[in-house]
Design an enzyme around this catalytic site. Structure first.
Site, PDB file in Angstrom:
ATOM      1  N   ASP A 179       0.828  -1.222   0.000  1.00  0.00           N
ATOM      2  CA  ASP A 179       0.000   0.000   0.000  1.00  0.00           C
ATOM      3  C   ASP A 179       0.853   1.259   0.000  1.00  0.00           C
ATOM      4  O   ASP A 179       0.430   2.289   0.531  1.00  0.00           O
ATOM      5  CB  ASP A 179      -0.858   0.096   1.286  1.00  0.00           C
ATOM      6  CG  ASP A 179      -2.091  -0.754   1.225  1.00  0.00           C
ATOM      7  OD1 ASP A 179      -2.412  -1.223   0.137  1.00  0.00           O
ATOM      8  OD2 ASP A 179      -2.726  -0.927   2.289  1.00  0.00           O
ATOM      9  N   CYS A 214     -25.124  -3.815   0.776  1.00  0.00           N
ATOM     10  CA  CYS A 214     -24.563  -2.504   1.097  1.00  0.00           C
ATOM     11  C   CYS A 214     -24.594  -1.634  -0.151  1.00  0.00           C
ATOM     12  O   CYS A 214     -24.096  -2.048  -1.201  1.00  0.00           O
ATOM     13  CB  CYS A 214     -23.130  -2.672   1.587  1.00  0.00           C
ATOM     14  SG  CYS A 214     -22.309  -1.091   1.835  1.00  0.00           S
ATOM     15  N   CYS A 270     -19.124   4.199   1.991  1.00  0.00           N
ATOM     16  CA  CYS A 270     -18.499   3.061   2.685  1.00  0.00           C
ATOM     17  C   CYS A 270     -18.067   3.438   4.102  1.00  0.00           C
ATOM     18  O   CYS A 270     -17.355   4.425   4.315  1.00  0.00           O
ATOM     19  CB  CYS A 270     -17.299   2.575   1.881  1.00  0.00           C
ATOM     20  SG  CYS A 270     -16.397   1.250   2.690  1.00  0.00           S
ATOM     21  N   CYS A 309     -15.054  -1.728   8.753  1.00  0.00           N
ATOM     22  CA  CYS A 309     -16.343  -2.424   8.626  1.00  0.00           C
ATOM     23  C   CYS A 309     -16.064  -3.783   8.008  1.00  0.00           C
ATOM     24  O   CYS A 309     -15.334  -3.879   7.020  1.00  0.00           O
ATOM     25  CB  CYS A 309     -17.273  -1.608   7.727  1.00  0.00           C
ATOM     26  SG  CYS A 309     -18.737  -2.484   7.161  1.00  0.00           S
ATOM     27  N   CYS A 354     -19.157  -6.758   4.463  1.00  0.00           N
ATOM     28  CA  CYS A 354     -19.049  -7.449   3.170  1.00  0.00           C
ATOM     29  C   CYS A 354     -18.005  -8.555   3.226  1.00  0.00           C
ATOM     30  O   CYS A 354     -18.120  -9.568   2.539  1.00  0.00           O
ATOM     31  CB  CYS A 354     -18.813  -6.471   2.023  1.00  0.00           C
ATOM     32  SG  CYS A 354     -17.406  -5.394   2.206  1.00  0.00           S
TER      33      CYS A 354
HETATM   34  S1  SF4 Z   1     -16.814  -2.229   4.159  1.00  0.00           S
HETATM   35 FE1  SF4 Z   1     -18.193  -3.320   2.730  1.00  0.00          FE
HETATM   36  S2  SF4 Z   1     -20.148  -3.602   3.820  1.00  0.00           S
HETATM   37 FE2  SF4 Z   1     -18.941  -2.075   4.951  1.00  0.00          FE
HETATM   38  S3  SF4 Z   1     -19.694  -0.129   4.173  1.00  0.00           S
HETATM   39 FE3  SF4 Z   1     -17.861  -0.634   2.960  1.00  0.00          FE
HETATM   40  S4  SF4 Z   1     -18.605  -1.761   1.190  1.00  0.00           S
HETATM   41 FE4  SF4 Z   1     -20.271  -1.686   2.675  1.00  0.00          FE
END
Ligand code: SF4
Length: 303
Positions: free
Chosen positions: A123, A188, A201, A226, A229
């Site tokens: 990265d 999402c 996101c 998060c 997903c």
């Molecule tokens: S990490 Fe994935 S589930 Fe969470 S907000 Fe972003 S795209 Fe949506």
């Protein structure tokens, strides 16, 4: 300098001995048409939000030879980050030490032990890391646009060696599981057919975004990153605890409860997240996230 071809088997064997769970090799060529078109469409939509660095060095991102002159081989490497125990308020990838440091050190060891010439990135440069991971046969692109390594799922960090020598063998890509993001907007709204819309996101807002959180951001699970997903990806069933002690959370982090987060001082923050990727959000950013998370979970302690 020897002109002999590098042995791909030797590179892979040594990478494995250093804790990498996957290693694949691809010829360093310009990124293929579909991926290039998708990246341009993604930028046209403005899905990068205010991560302006993604609009810089596009030519280098799409052509490794412009990033590292003389590069012949791209080695994609993966480490498993799935922690055995978990602090539920923090994204899985950020429970232990900062992967940039851990991976970079391990990749340097690989370069030195095998006398490899080139550069290594985690990265840290405009590199399409998921594209190269797929291209070098170490993983597939999942419906949610993540990379999943067979046998380890999507809980993996990626890094790349850009080598100025050729090797005796290159790997073939694995087939993708499905067209990406198909039907995933139900899970999402940030998951679109043209890639992840950072504007919507939670990971972007809680990690990369400085300033106020938009009102519509709801933090019901984690306040840093998060995993929704990631956890919903079918390949998540393949994830298993890593043997890397660096990616395990500390006892102090595991003990943190809502009331402790609410009272988190700057000193606590420094101790708790020393050497952690969570420091990217800085103390003020983390406090901002915690406040929203407590509100969204209707937890208020010190009144
Ligand atoms: S990490 Fe994935 S589930 Fe969470 S907000 Fe972003 S795209 Fe949506």
């Amino acid at each position: 300098m020897s002109l002999a071809l590098l042995s791909s088997c030797d590179i892979k064997a040594h990478a494995k001995s250093l804790g990498f769970i996957a290693c694949g090799l691809a010829k360093a060529e310009p990124v293929e048409g579909d991926a290039e078109a998708l990246f341009h469409r993604w930028l046209e939509h403005g899905y990068e939000a205010d991560m302006e660095y993604l609009r810089r060095n596009i030519d280098k991102r799409l052509n490794p030879k412009l990033l590292v002159p003389g590069v012949k081989t791209i080695v994609s490497l993966a480490m498993n980050f799935m922690p055995a125990d978990q602090q539920p308020a923090i994204s899985l990838y950020a429970q232990g030490k900062d992967y940039h440091d851990v991976m970079q050190e391990r990749m340097q060891m690989l370069m030195e032990a095998m006398h490899l010439q080139g550069r290594c990135f985690v990265d840290t440069a405009p590199v399409m890391e998921r594209y190269w991971a797929r291209r070098s046969g170490i993983g597939i692109i999942t419906q949610s646009g993540l990379i999943a390594v067979p046998g380890y799922g999507p809980t993996v960090f990626l890094g790349e060696l850009f080598l100025t020598s050729e090797t005796d063998a290159y790997d073939e890509p694995l087939p993708d599981s499905m067209p990406r993001h198909l039907g995933w907007s139900d899970l999402c709204p940030a998951l679109t057919p043209d890639g992840l819309d950072a504007n919507r996101c939670i990971s972007y807002h809680t990690i990369e975004h400085h300033g106020l959180l938009p009102n519509e951001v709801r933090l019901r699970h984690t306040f840093y990153g998060c995993d929704r997903c990631l956890r919903a990806t079918p390949q998540f069933a393949e994830s298993r605890p890593t043997a890397e002690s660096a990616f395990q959370p500390s006892e102090d982090l595991l003990k943190m409860k809502a009331e402790d987060w609410e009272r988190l001082t700057e000193e606590d923050y420094r101790k708790l997240f020393k050497g952690s990727a969570v420091k990217r959000a800085k103390y003020d950013g983390l406090k901002r996230n915690i406040e929203r998370w407590l509100k969204d979970n209707k937890v208020g302690v010190s009144k």
